[in-house]
Design an enzyme around this catalytic site. Structure first.
Site, mmCIF file in Angstrom:
data_model
loop_
_atom_site.group_PDB
_atom_site.id
_atom_site.type_symbol
_atom_site.label_atom_id
_atom_site.label_comp_id
_atom_site.label_asym_id
_atom_site.label_seq_id
_atom_site.Cartn_x
_atom_site.Cartn_y
_atom_site.Cartn_z
ATOM 1 N N THR A 152 0.822 -1.208 0.000
ATOM 2 C CA THR A 152 0.000 0.000 0.000
ATOM 3 C C THR A 152 0.858 1.261 0.000
ATOM 4 O O THR A 152 1.909 1.297 0.619
ATOM 5 C CB THR A 152 -0.897 0.009 1.251
ATOM 6 O OG1 THR A 152 -1.657 -1.194 1.265
ATOM 7 C CG2 THR A 152 -1.839 1.195 1.264
ATOM 8 N N GLY A 191 3.039 -3.054 8.521
ATOM 9 C CA GLY A 191 3.342 -3.292 9.923
ATOM 10 C C GLY A 191 4.829 -3.539 10.119
ATOM 11 O O GLY A 191 5.459 -4.235 9.333
ATOM 12 N N GLU A 434 -6.838 -5.970 3.828
ATOM 13 C CA GLU A 434 -7.048 -7.184 3.028
ATOM 14 C C GLU A 434 -8.315 -7.094 2.193
ATOM 15 O O GLU A 434 -9.069 -8.061 2.068
ATOM 16 C CB GLU A 434 -7.104 -8.429 3.936
ATOM 17 C CG GLU A 434 -5.808 -8.740 4.652
ATOM 18 C CD GLU A 434 -4.640 -9.026 3.699
ATOM 19 O OE1 GLU A 434 -4.901 -9.429 2.558
ATOM 20 O OE2 GLU A 434 -3.491 -8.819 4.116
HETATM 21 C C1 LIG Z 1 -4.756 -1.251 10.510
HETATM 22 C C2 LIG Z 1 -4.265 -1.353 9.099
HETATM 23 C C3 LIG Z 1 -3.149 -2.108 8.807
HETATM 24 C C4 LIG Z 1 -2.646 -2.195 7.508
HETATM 25 N N1 LIG Z 1 -1.534 -2.931 7.262
HETATM 26 C C5 LIG Z 1 -0.994 -2.955 5.996
HETATM 27 C C6 LIG Z 1 0.210 -3.660 5.711
HETATM 28 O O1 LIG Z 1 0.801 -4.267 6.596
HETATM 29 N N2 LIG Z 1 0.717 -3.635 4.441
HETATM 30 C C7 LIG Z 1 0.097 -2.951 3.453
HETATM 31 O O2 LIG Z 1 0.585 -2.944 2.339
HETATM 32 N N3 LIG Z 1 -1.070 -2.272 3.686
HETATM 33 C C8 LIG Z 1 -1.627 -2.253 4.936
HETATM 34 N N4 LIG Z 1 -2.792 -1.549 5.178
HETATM 35 C C9 LIG Z 1 -3.459 -0.812 4.087
HETATM 36 C C10 LIG Z 1 -4.708 -1.485 3.585
HETATM 37 O O3 LIG Z 1 -4.383 -2.591 2.831
HETATM 38 C C11 LIG Z 1 -5.559 -0.475 2.790
HETATM 39 O O4 LIG Z 1 -5.954 0.538 3.657
HETATM 40 C C12 LIG Z 1 -6.773 -1.141 2.179
HETATM 41 O O5 LIG Z 1 -6.378 -1.933 1.114
HETATM 42 C C13 LIG Z 1 -7.828 -0.136 1.676
HETATM 43 O O6 LIG Z 1 -7.279 0.673 0.710
HETATM 44 P P1 LIG Z 1 -7.297 2.253 0.822
HETATM 45 O O7 LIG Z 1 -6.862 2.628 2.181
HETATM 46 O O8 LIG Z 1 -6.531 2.739 -0.327
HETATM 47 O O9 LIG Z 1 -8.798 2.661 0.671
HETATM 48 P P2 LIG Z 1 -9.463 3.364 -0.611
HETATM 49 O O10 LIG Z 1 -9.451 2.433 -1.746
HETATM 50 O O11 LIG Z 1 -8.899 4.700 -0.804
HETATM 51 O O12 LIG Z 1 -10.956 3.482 -0.082
HETATM 52 C C14 LIG Z 1 -11.593 4.729 0.190
HETATM 53 C C15 LIG Z 1 -13.054 4.618 -0.204
HETATM 54 O O13 LIG Z 1 -13.141 4.434 -1.611
HETATM 55 C C16 LIG Z 1 -13.980 3.356 -1.893
HETATM 56 N N5 LIG Z 1 -13.557 2.656 -3.111
HETATM 57 C C17 LIG Z 1 -12.294 2.363 -3.510
HETATM 58 N N6 LIG Z 1 -12.350 1.655 -4.657
HETATM 59 C C18 LIG Z 1 -13.656 1.492 -4.967
HETATM 60 C C19 LIG Z 1 -14.360 0.852 -6.025
HETATM 61 N N7 LIG Z 1 -13.716 0.199 -6.974
HETATM 62 N N8 LIG Z 1 -15.698 0.888 -6.027
HETATM 63 C C20 LIG Z 1 -16.362 1.501 -5.049
HETATM 64 N N9 LIG Z 1 -15.766 2.129 -4.032
HETATM 65 C C21 LIG Z 1 -14.420 2.128 -3.982
HETATM 66 C C22 LIG Z 1 -13.888 2.447 -0.700
HETATM 67 O O14 LIG Z 1 -15.048 1.655 -0.591
HETATM 68 C C23 LIG Z 1 -13.754 3.425 0.444
HETATM 69 O O15 LIG Z 1 -15.033 3.823 0.884
HETATM 70 C C24 LIG Z 1 -3.302 -1.487 6.471
HETATM 71 C C25 LIG Z 1 -4.449 -0.730 6.762
HETATM 72 C C26 LIG Z 1 -4.930 -0.642 8.063
HETATM 73 C C27 LIG Z 1 -6.156 0.179 8.350
#
Ligand SMILES: Cc1cc2nc3c(=O)[nH]c(=O)nc-3n(C[C@H](O)[C@H](O)[C@H](O)COP(=O)(O)OP(=O)(O)OC[C@H]3O[C@@H](n4cnc5c(N)ncnc54)[C@H](O)[C@@H]3O)c2cc1C
Ligand SMILES: Cc1cc2nc3c(=O)[nH]c(=O)nc-3n(C[C@H](O)[C@H](O)[C@H](O)COP(=O)(O)OP(=O)(O)OC[C@H]3O[C@@H](n4cnc5c(N)ncnc54)[C@H](O)[C@@H]3O)c2cc1C
Lengths: 669, 669
Positions: A152, A191, A434
């Site tokens: 990410t 992490g 995930e």
């Molecule tokens: C506690 C925690 C630990 C984590 N640990 C790791 C880690 O160890 N390694 C790592 O790589 N990542 C990690 N992450 C990141 C995590 O994988 C991402 O936050 C997750 O994949 C969601 O992506 P985003 O944050 O980009 O959300 P976004 O995609 O930006 O989502 C924002 C909004 O947009 C909407 N959206 C996005 N795409 C679409 C679509 N196609 N259609 C409709 N709506 C959509 C979503 O529904 C949401 O409401 C972690 C996250 C958290 C919260």
């Protein structure tokens, strides 16, 4: 063994249970052997004084918490080493210590080394060639290097193809040059990345011979192995405080012309030859496998969250007395308020059903991944669709259930010493990582709509969606007799109709001239609703099949209890989606009232065994870590003890009085 | 004025709005005058460098946070003093600084002096005699003494009659002897009680002449006015870390033979004469007044929470780009995903409707409390019932809405720098304090069931429940034409039927031989459902009346926008209770689909003005305190800046590496 006498109200609950909790505990643990292993591990880890806290960690600052967490993580790591040396490690041990209850008893805000074990090592195993495995794995297993998985970015999580980090192959030196070309390209979230790991698998856009090739994983050294100082070109740190998972050391990473040797690209699936020639992967299906694997595991985690929260709230509700029901009687245990029962008991039932479903889907995953390895991909899309929506539903329901449990404890649930805030933080995170939940539901829905089209064409559908064909052939649902079986059938009928509507709405938009993708977006809320019902129908079906099967194998006493659990689960699930039932099935006002009265009745039958059911989840007091939920039920004493540890209370007058308050109060005198 | 150029995506949203946000801002603030006052207060408080933080408070330990909060609370207190001296204080100023947005911009985890202003002083005003007011009020106003209000105990919150703290009158010395006779009698929760207040109003069971007289309030000195050390017999401290309101210094208090003079009992309503003779209160109705007052204020607070959360999430969703809709197009602003719109826009609409309803019910409260003062209690029960269920519904919906907004920001919403965790902590607390939500709904339901009986007897009902008589006379709802008016009418019809069912179920249980109270408990879930619908019908009705009225007063452009807000609110509210609609009203599958398509359509019409609508809530960047929600939309930069402040990042290698990690990694080398 509780040190203090057990609260008499709890004792009474236990002595009047109609079944033997140990029988269920053993089942819950996965059999007698596993149960014993679990107890042995608990002894080994939880009785080690080095792993016990004097001060509740909620009193630590972010920095102190990190240092505290790293200390304990290293002790756990050392113990894992010993277990491995004795040949006593295994998947279950890792699960328990890194994702599971035992781990949360030691590091309830998470372990900064967890990603090393659960992502870094497995990624090398899954994506490295034999040679690469030889090179990296033993060092990683021995923790001579500590890694994490950096995918990410600040700007991209869901849409992986949008990642900006890039690796350009330089054939002249046989190196990749890795860069995060903008702020939004910074890796964000992994992490252990902040200050813990000295290596990472970095996912980047690969370019060779000036051409774009798609995503690839690279092992990058982040910090010097002796001094731990960031390597040249590496900008790295901790992303800061969070709602939960506070000890995980999630980090950020900027890369500026960081060079890694050719051999640091993990090349099991795709290769770059020394001259820069790119060999594409044969099959992109394999990456699905890992994602499904993780999602299936997460379903079990959500069950565990609900088990914890419902144990705490149920024990508290047996001890807490408040508000007379009959004004001439003393205050009842709050568990005797019917509204309170409706808060607690469905969470207990859900914990059991999610666990059962998690186990079931785990087995299904194993079968299907066996098939996949033999080249049979038939059931992959079905399994993928199922794991997506179940991950979304179970995590959302579990997070909501944890909050319901917290709120059911009134003001005291709001204190950190209840442990609800931490459990919530851990649980709600699953809604996002995930695969963000909405995105997950949309993936499932995409599959359902496709399948619906096939069904209309008369094609035969795979097992988990075959109910869709049935519904197409049977436009009216007949004989809703309220039996559990008919509730399950009705769930499927309703789910099929939700998919039908999503399908029809998309078709309609297409006829209006929208492209398929735009039409699907316009119909997003129809789609997520369909996926939601698909998952819930599957949960209902699994609960029905598995719990009935189980009740044929256990003692009649336990069988009775399981049947009440099942009935409560199904009736509650049905009433929670009653709008959909009424929409597609002919039910009268009286039918609904009947279901509501039946719910009340289920709660009543559940009541005598509520405490013993949560007891049989067999969660160690350290796992619960809750003043409200301890086995002995001495709630007020435990709350008071925890308050006495508050550093603010170590001095009768806080220094801020003299510095700020006194001058302010005396200003006018 | 933003320091950096505004993000172009946000700029575009602003330039394409169809209305002038300032027009709405002024309305939202309560008129031009109030708007100016608000701006002036913001200037006075937010530009004071002493009230600005270098380090985000999430990095402080509990003890540090307390000291930090007390420091700022004293500065605020001093400024309030100056405003008073200049005659510039007023209810609005106190509201803004202690409960409202401005206060949260300075002390977002709450103010340890807040209860002094909002509970201690008002209690003396409301329950003290003239003499007592003379004695205590000037000291309290000047903050020569700092007080709190100590009612809840470890063992009792909801059921006040169960409080265990007792005050025995000793006529020989003309003193009360106050005791907390058990651990569960300890006062627990009062804000500022831990280490801040030196006085409290302590609520205790009064005994004179050996006889029990009921609850009474006593002013008790807790700490020495010079040294601040606890007075003899006083065991006092801070209850510990919590989910939210982390700076409030909630405390505990044990009293052991603490003696206070006769005159320290607040005697406006009831008296104890020197010889111990007890004079009972004339009228217990007055205490209802304060509770209603507070609940009405809380409804407005929930609107503010939603306004904050939806502002952050909406701005973020305009800036964040993710996941192409059409694979051939670039990634859209996530606000263009329809599912995202359904997360955000209803929260904006709810913020507006809750604010409108809060204002409306505030006016109603003022009218009715005027009537009460003239001895007319007619509308008291109605008002009480309404304030209870609205407090419960608005707080629950707001808390859920905040979480929806947080989750809509994906991973980044989980970081503290989004400010969602703090907003959630503050908002969900409202579900518990000032009347736990379930208890509130049950109070409303009790009233509804009584009224239903009256309606059956043909009695005329008061305005807010008259729809119940209408429904009794009209057993079938006809002409649901989907107009907004018919949705409102349908809500009332549905609510009346929910009350009918609760009533019938209780009657049924009574016929089965249960006493009224036991029957009511058995039907608890029927009762809360009825109260829920009553409140929602009122919200629908108010939204309809007030927003339409408003739209006749404003510019045509704003009027158009308000109509979309109203339609979205009503259609969404209806679909959220569609099970109840389908149960009592003849609607077909097609009718529901029509409503769903209409929802999609409302979202589409809402979309162009979403950013400008939240802009017009006019929340200062300091109030939002969110890297995701700043006015300039430079989201990634703000996140990164906040991360740079993280104390962990002040050193490239954390000390724990040398202490723990290195020895662990090198153990085998
Ligand atoms: C506690 C925690 C630990 C984590 N640990 C790791 C880690 O160890 N390694 C790592 O790589 N990542 C990690 N992450 C990141 C995590 O994988 C991402 O936050 C997750 O994949 C969601 O992506 P985003 O944050 O980009 O959300 P976004 O995609 O930006 O989502 C924002 C909004 O947009 C909407 N959206 C996005 N795409 C679409 C679509 N196609 N259609 C409709 N709506 C959509 C979503 O529904 C949401 O409401 C972690 C996250 C958290 C919260
Ligand atoms: C952040 C915060 C700040 C606070 N500040 C103060 C303060 O400044 N001063 C102060 O005096 N107090 C304060 N309180 C305490 C607060 O007033 C109580 O927590 C609140 O009144 C709820 O009571 P309880 O905690 O006893 O809950 P309980 O009554 O114990 O509730 C537990 C469960 O029992 C159920 N229950 C209880 N009675 C009934 C019934 N009759 N029928 C059905 N179900 C029932 C509830 O629904 C709930 O599910 C604060 C609390 C919080 C969380």
């Amino acid at each position: 063994m509780p040190a203090k006498p057990v609260n008499p109200d709890l004792q009474k609950e236990r002595s009047t249970a109609t079944f033997n909790p140990r029988e269920f505990s053993v089942l819950w643990a996965g059999g007698e052997e596993r149960f014993k292993e679990k107890k042995a591990l608990e002894k080994l880890f939880l009785e080690d004084p080095a792993l016990q806290d004097d001060l509740p960690i909620s009193y630590l600052s972010h920095k102190e918490l990190y240092e505290h967490s790293l200390r304990k993580a290293c002790i756990i790591g050392e113990k894992i080493r010993k277990l491995r040396a004795d040949g006593e490690d295994g998947v279950d041990t890792y699960n328990a210590l890194l994702g599971g209850s035992l781990g949360s008893a030691i590091l309830k805000e998470g372990n900064p080394l967890a990603l090393h074990y659960v992502m870094f090592v497995p990624t090398i195993m899954g994506q490295g060639t034999m040679d690469q495995q030889v090179e990296w794995l033993s060092k990683a297993w021995d923790c001579e290097i500590i890694g994490t998985y950096a995918q990410t970015e600040l700007g991209h999580g869901t849409f992986l193809r949008g990642l900006e980090t890039r690796a350009d192959y330089d054939a002249s030196t046989q190196e990749f040059v890795i860069n995060t070309p903008s702020l939004s390209a910074y890796k964000w979230w992994p992490g252990g990345l902040g200050h813990t790991a000295n290596h990472a698998v970095v996912v980047a856009q690969l370019y060779t011979k000036g051409e774009f090739r798609g995503l690839a994983p690279f092992i990058v050294q982040l910090r010097d192995s002796d001094t731990h100082r960031p390597m040249p070109g590496i900008d790295i740190g901790d992303i800061g405080t969070k709602l939960g998972m506070k000890g995980v050391n999630n980090g950020y990473l900027g890369l500026k012309n960081v060079r890694v040797p050719l051999n640091n690209m993990l090349m099991k699936n795709q290769q770059v030859l020394p001259d820069g020639t790119y060999v594409a992967p044969k099959n992109s299906v394999l990456t699905y496998g890992t994602m499904m694997f993780v999602r299936c595991a997460l379903i079990r985690d959500t069950a565990q969250s609900l088990a914890k929260a419902s144990t705490i709230a149920t024990r508290y509700s047996a001890v807490r007395r408040q508000s007379p029901i009959d004004p001439n009687q003393p205050e009842p245990q709050i568990m005797d308020h019917t509204t309170q029962q409706l808060k607690l008991f469905p969470q207990i039932a859900k914990a059991i059903v999610f666990k059962t479903t998690g186990d079931g889907i785990w087995n299904m995953y194993n079968v299907i991944s066996g098939e996949i390895e033999q080249g049979n991909l038939d059931r992959l899309p079905e399994m993928h669709a199922l794991s997506c929506c179940l991950k979304a539903i179970c995590s959302a329901d579990a997070a909501a259930g944890v909050e319901t449990c917290r709120l059911s404890c009134g003001g005291h649930g709001y204190m950190d010493c209840s442990n609800f805030p931490t459990i919530y933080g851990m649980t709600t995170a699953v809604c996002t990582y995930e695969g963000e939940n909405t995105v997950m539901l949309l993936q499932t829905a995409r599959y359902l709509v496709k399948v619906y089209g096939q069904a209309l064409n008369g094609e035969k559908l795979v097992p988990t969606v075959s109910y869709i064909s049935d519904a197409i052939n049977q436009t009216k649902f007949v004989n809703f007799d309220g039996s559990l079986r008919s509730i399950v059938k009705a769930f499927q009928f309703v789910a099929a109709n939700k998919t039908r509507i999503a399908y029809e709405q998309i078709e309609l938009r297409r006829k209006q001239g929208y492209g398929t993708e735009v039409a699907a977006n316009l119909c997003g809320t129809f789609l997520t609703a369909a996926a939601d019902l698909h998952g819930r129908a599957f949960l209902a079906q699994t609960a029905y099949t598995e719990l009935l099967a189980l009740s044929r194998e256990v003692s009649p006493e336990l069988a009775e209890v399981l049947k009440v659990v099942l009935e409560l689960y199904l009736v509650d699930a049905c009433l929670n989606r009653i709008g959909d039932f009424l929409r597609f099935i002919d039910l009268t006002d009286q039918d609904v009232t009947k279901l509501e009265v039946r719910l009340e009745n289920c709660l009543k039958r559940f009541r005598p065994n509520a405490v013993s059911l949560v007891d049989s989840f067999d969660l160690h007091d350290r796992v619960l870590d809750s003043a409200l939920g301890a086995y002995d039920g001495n709630v007020y004493e435990h709350i008071f003890e925890s308050t006495k540890k508050n550093p603010l209370n170590k001095e009768p007058v806080n220094g801020a009085f003299h510095k700020y308050l006194k001058p302010f109060m005396k200003a006018h005198l």
